[in-house]
Design a protein around this motif. Structure first.
Motif, PDB file in Angstrom:
ATOM      1  N   PHE A   2     -43.109 -21.853  35.932  1.00  0.00           N
ATOM      2  CA  PHE A   2     -43.490 -20.442  36.084  1.00  0.00           C
ATOM      3  C   PHE A   2     -44.957 -20.300  36.477  1.00  0.00           C
ATOM      4  CE2 PHE A   2     -44.137 -16.023  34.340  1.00  0.00           C
ATOM      5  CZ  PHE A   2     -43.313 -15.399  35.272  1.00  0.00           C
ATOM      6  N   GLU A   3     -45.803 -21.218  36.021  1.00  0.00           N
ATOM      7  CA  GLU A   3     -47.207 -21.179  36.423  1.00  0.00           C
ATOM      8  C   GLU A   3     -47.323 -21.339  37.946  1.00  0.00           C
ATOM      9  OE1 GLU A   3     -51.160 -23.046  34.548  1.00  0.00           O
ATOM     10  OE2 GLU A   3     -49.834 -24.556  35.427  1.00  0.00           O
ATOM     11  N   ASN A   4     -46.558 -22.275  38.498  1.00  0.00           N
ATOM     12  CA  ASN A   4     -46.558 -22.479  39.949  1.00  0.00           C
ATOM     13  C   ASN A   4     -45.994 -21.260  40.672  1.00  0.00           C
ATOM     14  OD1 ASN A   4     -47.659 -25.061  39.846  1.00  0.00           O
ATOM     15  ND2 ASN A   4     -45.655 -26.029  39.560  1.00  0.00           N
ATOM     16  N   GLU A   5     -44.953 -20.677  40.086  1.00  0.00           N
ATOM     17  CA  GLU A   5     -44.338 -19.471  40.670  1.00  0.00           C
ATOM     18  C   GLU A   5     -45.350 -18.344  40.782  1.00  0.00           C
ATOM     19  OE1 GLU A   5     -42.180 -16.136  41.756  1.00  0.00           O
ATOM     20  OE2 GLU A   5     -41.538 -18.224  41.983  1.00  0.00           O
ATOM     21  N   LEU A   6     -46.116 -18.106  39.733  1.00  0.00           N
ATOM     22  CA  LEU A   6     -47.094 -17.009  39.747  1.00  0.00           C
ATOM     23  C   LEU A   6     -48.282 -17.294  40.675  1.00  0.00           C
ATOM     24  CD1 LEU A   6     -47.225 -15.811  36.017  1.00  0.00           C
ATOM     25  CD2 LEU A   6     -45.996 -14.798  37.938  1.00  0.00           C
ATOM     26  N   LYS A   7     -48.635 -18.561  40.812  1.00  0.00           N
ATOM     27  CA  LYS A   7     -49.715 -18.911  41.746  1.00  0.00           C
ATOM     28  C   LYS A   7     -49.306 -18.593  43.183  1.00  0.00           C
ATOM     29  CE  LYS A   7     -52.005 -22.643  39.170  1.00  0.00           C
ATOM     30  NZ  LYS A   7     -52.155 -24.125  39.065  1.00  0.00           N
ATOM     31  N   GLN A   8     -48.054 -18.913  43.480  1.00  0.00           N
ATOM     32  CA  GLN A   8     -47.558 -18.703  44.845  1.00  0.00           C
ATOM     33  C   GLN A   8     -47.172 -17.244  45.103  1.00  0.00           C
ATOM     34  OE1 GLN A   8     -44.352 -21.543  45.449  1.00  0.00           O
ATOM     35  NE2 GLN A   8     -45.612 -23.206  44.631  1.00  0.00           N
ATOM     36  N   ASN A   9     -46.803 -16.540  44.046  1.00  0.00           N
ATOM     37  CA  ASN A   9     -46.344 -15.159  44.195  1.00  0.00           C
ATOM     38  C   ASN A   9     -47.002 -14.274  43.128  1.00  0.00           C
ATOM     39  OD1 ASN A   9     -43.982 -15.576  46.246  1.00  0.00           O
ATOM     40  ND2 ASN A   9     -43.650 -17.118  44.667  1.00  0.00           N
ATOM     41  N   PRO A  10     -48.260 -13.913  43.309  1.00  0.00           N
ATOM     42  CA  PRO A  10     -48.967 -13.080  42.320  1.00  0.00           C
ATOM     43  C   PRO A  10     -48.271 -11.730  42.140  1.00  0.00           C
ATOM     44  CG  PRO A  10     -50.477 -13.981  43.964  1.00  0.00           C
ATOM     45  CD  PRO A  10     -49.098 -14.237  44.473  1.00  0.00           C
ATOM     46  N   CYS A  11     -48.427 -11.163  40.956  1.00  0.00           N
ATOM     47  CA  CYS A  11     -47.806  -9.864  40.688  1.00  0.00           C
ATOM     48  C   CYS A  11     -48.712  -9.047  39.758  1.00  0.00           C
ATOM     49  CB  CYS A  11     -46.417 -10.037  40.070  1.00  0.00           C
ATOM     50  SG  CYS A  11     -46.431 -10.849  38.456  1.00  0.00           S
ATOM     51  N   ASP A  12     -48.347  -7.782  39.585  1.00  0.00           N
ATOM     52  CA  ASP A  12     -49.114  -6.886  38.713  1.00  0.00           C
ATOM     53  C   ASP A  12     -48.568  -6.870  37.285  1.00  0.00           C
ATOM     54  OD1 ASP A  12     -50.734  -5.747  40.906  1.00  0.00           O
ATOM     55  OD2 ASP A  12     -48.796  -4.996  41.584  1.00  0.00           O
ATOM     56  N   LEU A  13     -47.295  -7.219  37.137  1.00  0.00           N
ATOM     57  CA  LEU A  13     -46.634  -7.133  35.830  1.00  0.00           C
ATOM     58  C   LEU A  13     -45.484  -8.121  35.770  1.00  0.00           C
ATOM     59  CD1 LEU A  13     -46.334  -5.367  33.124  1.00  0.00           C
ATOM     60  CD2 LEU A  13     -44.553  -4.130  34.384  1.00  0.00           C
ATOM     61  N   VAL A  14     -45.337  -8.776  34.621  1.00  0.00           N
ATOM     62  CA  VAL A  14     -44.169  -9.623  34.363  1.00  0.00           C
ATOM     63  C   VAL A  14     -43.302  -8.924  33.317  1.00  0.00           C
ATOM     64  CG1 VAL A  14     -43.369 -11.796  33.339  1.00  0.00           C
ATOM     65  CG2 VAL A  14     -45.272 -11.806  34.969  1.00  0.00           C
ATOM     66  N   ILE A  15     -42.011  -8.783  33.604  1.00  0.00           N
ATOM     67  CA  ILE A  15     -41.064  -8.228  32.632  1.00  0.00           C
ATOM     68  C   ILE A  15     -40.237  -9.358  32.061  1.00  0.00           C
ATOM     69  CG2 ILE A  15     -39.054  -6.733  32.283  1.00  0.00           C
ATOM     70  CD1 ILE A  15     -40.043  -4.918  34.481  1.00  0.00           C
ATOM     71  N   VAL A  16     -40.268  -9.498  30.743  1.00  0.00           N
ATOM     72  CA  VAL A  16     -39.405 -10.461  30.050  1.00  0.00           C
ATOM     73  C   VAL A  16     -38.442  -9.684  29.158  1.00  0.00           C
ATOM     74  CG1 VAL A  16     -41.104 -12.333  30.102  1.00  0.00           C
ATOM     75  CG2 VAL A  16     -41.060 -10.766  28.151  1.00  0.00           C
ATOM     76  N   VAL A  17     -37.274 -10.267  28.948  1.00  0.00           N
ATOM     77  CA  VAL A  17     -36.262  -9.575  28.142  1.00  0.00           C
ATOM     78  C   VAL A  17     -35.760 -10.502  27.035  1.00  0.00           C
ATOM     79  CG1 VAL A  17     -35.496  -8.075  30.028  1.00  0.00           C
ATOM     80  CG2 VAL A  17     -34.392 -10.280  29.715  1.00  0.00           C
ATOM     81  N   GLY A  18     -35.400  -9.899  25.902  1.00  0.00           N
ATOM     82  CA  GLY A  18     -34.751 -10.645  24.834  1.00  0.00           C
ATOM     83  C   GLY A  18     -35.654 -11.615  24.099  1.00  0.00           C
ATOM     84  N   ASP A  19     -35.055 -12.757  23.692  1.00  0.00           N
ATOM     85  CA  ASP A  19     -35.761 -13.657  22.772  1.00  0.00           C
ATOM     86  C   ASP A  19     -35.449 -15.134  23.006  1.00  0.00           C
ATOM     87  OD1 ASP A  19     -33.139 -13.800  21.876  1.00  0.00           O
ATOM     88  OD2 ASP A  19     -33.494 -12.518  20.132  1.00  0.00           O
ATOM     89  N   VAL A  20     -35.082 -15.474  24.243  1.00  0.00           N
ATOM     90  CA  VAL A  20     -34.777 -16.876  24.519  1.00  0.00           C
ATOM     91  C   VAL A  20     -36.052 -17.651  24.826  1.00  0.00           C
ATOM     92  CG1 VAL A  20     -32.444 -16.310  25.322  1.00  0.00           C
ATOM     93  CG2 VAL A  20     -34.325 -16.440  26.985  1.00  0.00           C
ATOM     94  N   THR A  21     -35.931 -18.951  24.985  1.00  0.00           N
ATOM     95  CA  THR A  21     -37.102 -19.793  25.250  1.00  0.00           C
ATOM     96  C   THR A  21     -37.868 -19.324  26.482  1.00  0.00           C
ATOM     97  OG1 THR A  21     -35.957 -21.671  24.261  1.00  0.00           O
ATOM     98  CG2 THR A  21     -37.844 -22.179  25.656  1.00  0.00           C
ATOM     99  N   SER A  22     -37.132 -18.919  27.520  1.00  0.00           N
ATOM    100  CA  SER A  22     -37.769 -18.448  28.762  1.00  0.00           C
ATOM    101  C   SER A  22     -38.658 -17.238  28.509  1.00  0.00           C
ATOM    102  CB  SER A  22     -36.693 -18.079  29.790  1.00  0.00           C
ATOM    103  OG  SER A  22     -35.885 -19.183  30.094  1.00  0.00           O
ATOM    104  N   THR A  23     -38.235 -16.365  27.615  1.00  0.00           N
ATOM    105  CA  THR A  23     -38.996 -15.150  27.295  1.00  0.00           C
ATOM    106  C   THR A  23     -40.379 -15.505  26.776  1.00  0.00           C
ATOM    107  OG1 THR A  23     -36.905 -14.074  26.701  1.00  0.00           O
ATOM    108  CG2 THR A  23     -38.934 -13.004  25.951  1.00  0.00           C
ATOM    109  N   MET A  24     -40.415 -16.378  25.786  1.00  0.00           N
ATOM    110  CA  MET A  24     -41.684 -16.783  25.178  1.00  0.00           C
ATOM    111  C   MET A  24     -42.549 -17.571  26.159  1.00  0.00           C
ATOM    112  SD  MET A  24     -42.319 -19.455  22.028  1.00  0.00           S
ATOM    113  CE  MET A  24     -41.727 -20.815  23.041  1.00  0.00           C
ATOM    114  N   ALA A  25     -41.955 -18.567  26.816  1.00  0.00           N
ATOM    115  CA  ALA A  25     -42.712 -19.454  27.691  1.00  0.00           C
ATOM    116  C   ALA A  25     -43.354 -18.693  28.850  1.00  0.00           C
ATOM    117  CB  ALA A  25     -41.789 -20.562  28.229  1.00  0.00           C
TER     118      ALA A  25
END
Length: 363
Positions: free
Chosen positions: A83-106
């Protein structure tokens, strides 16, 4: 405004579908808003993730991190790196996470370290059980989130007790119920209905996946044996989670009324739930769906992060206490199960409220 939406595991897909739809509506209304969907690959089995994109009309992900299985630490690390690489390549203004799985926290941690604001959908829910990986995920996520979108007043209270200012808490309702209400008329009878000769309200549905229930072979065998015995008058349909399937192979549990099936897609599974006499589960999300569909739900957990499903809805907590399980079946068989009500704001409009709040906050 550019938004990155994160999904990683089966429960996430039901939650992002209405959010994506609400963003599209906002854009069609003239607002400058775009989204990018990132699938972490935490659930990579087609029945656990792939079919959801087709059934719920979710666009294919713009990026799939393909982390797949591993220990909690291995998955968390792989998601964070990807995800760090994803955000470097595709900057954004806001990240939306949902629920409580490992992906949410990470992904929340990665976004905040990149100085990107985070909106947590389903914020503030707490079980009080620190043995649940999900509880740790919730607490860590909510400790750094910027916008807290909640499903209940219980969640609001939890956040305020943790010092979150009222101005950052938005009680919007339940996006999972948005998806259920939109698709209820599309629920699809699975092929096993005819094969097994099922009839409405004449069978039970069971799901088990939590470590507290499935990791100890002796306890799992004891639990299933009691449920099968108490439900002996009915077929028990058991869609088996991959991690549970591995454990069951060693137990040799062959009962006439216990029917193992592969994980089902969203439309087929909820068809079974809607028409079941009752559901026996250790899932949190299913207790929300049974509450809205007014189906009795016996939850094999000692605590829940969704107390409204017990206080207002059709859910009853029994843990793995044999006496409580026996009592639940007694009430069920007597026809005296409590009549539930639908919690406040579980009306199919949660995602629209979320997007309205986000666009207002971001300007």
């Amino acid at each position: 405004m550019n938004i990155t939406i994160v999904a990683g595991a089966r429960p996430n897909f039901m939650k992002i579908a209405p959010i994506i739809e609400a963003i599209k509506e906002k854009k069609e209304g003239g607002y400058d808003i775009n989204y990018r969907l990132v699938h972490t690959g935490q659930h990579y089995d087609k029945n656990l993730s792939g079919t959801f994109f087709e059934e719920l009309n979710i666009p294919l992900p713009d990026s799939n991190l393909e982390v797949k299985s591993g220990t909690q630490a291995e998955q968390t690390g792989a998601i964070m790196i990807g995800f760090e690489n994803e955000l470097k390549q595709n900057p954004c203004d806001l990240v939306i996470v949902v629920g409580d799985v490992t992906s949410t926290m990470a992904c929340t941690i990665v976004a905040k370290k990149a100085h990107i604001k985070v909106a947590h959908v389903e914020a503030g829910i707490r079980s009080g059980d620190m043995k649940m990986p999900e509880e740790i995920n919730r607490m860590v996520t909510d400790s750094v989130t910027d916008y807290f979108f909640t499903t209940s007043t219980h969640a609001n209270d939890n956040l305020r007790k943790n010092g979150i200012p009222k101005s950052r808490i938005f009680f919007v309702g339940n996006v999972m119920i948005d998806t259920l209400l939109k698709n209820e008329h599309r629920l699809k009878q699975p092929s096993i209905w005819q094969t097994l000769g099922l009839f409405k309200k004449k069978y039970l549905v069971m799901t088990l996946h939590r470590p507290s229930n499935v990791d100890q072979e002796h306890e799992l065998k004891k639990l299933i044996t009691q449920i099968v015995d108490l439900g002996k008058d009915f077929p028990i349909i058991f869609p088996v989670h991959p991690r549970t399937q591995k454990l069951l192979k060693n137990l040799n549990l062959n009962f006439k009324n216990l029917i193992y099936v592969d994980p089902l897609g969203y439309l087929e599974f909820n068809y079974l739930v809607k028409h079941a006499l009752a559901v026996i589960t250790d899932s949190g999300g299913i207790t929300e769906e049974t509450t809205v569909m007014n189906v009795p739900c016996i939850t094999l957990r000692d605590s829940t992060e969704r107390p409204e499903t017990c206080v207002i809805g059709t859910n009853m907590l029994v843990g793995n206490d044999s006496e409580k399980i026996k009592n639940a079946f007694k009430i069920l068989n007597s026809g005296n199960w409590k009549k539930g009500k639908i919690p406040e704001l579980w009306d199919g409009k949660a995602a629209k409220r979320i997007v309205n709040h986000i666009t207002t906050a971001q300007g």
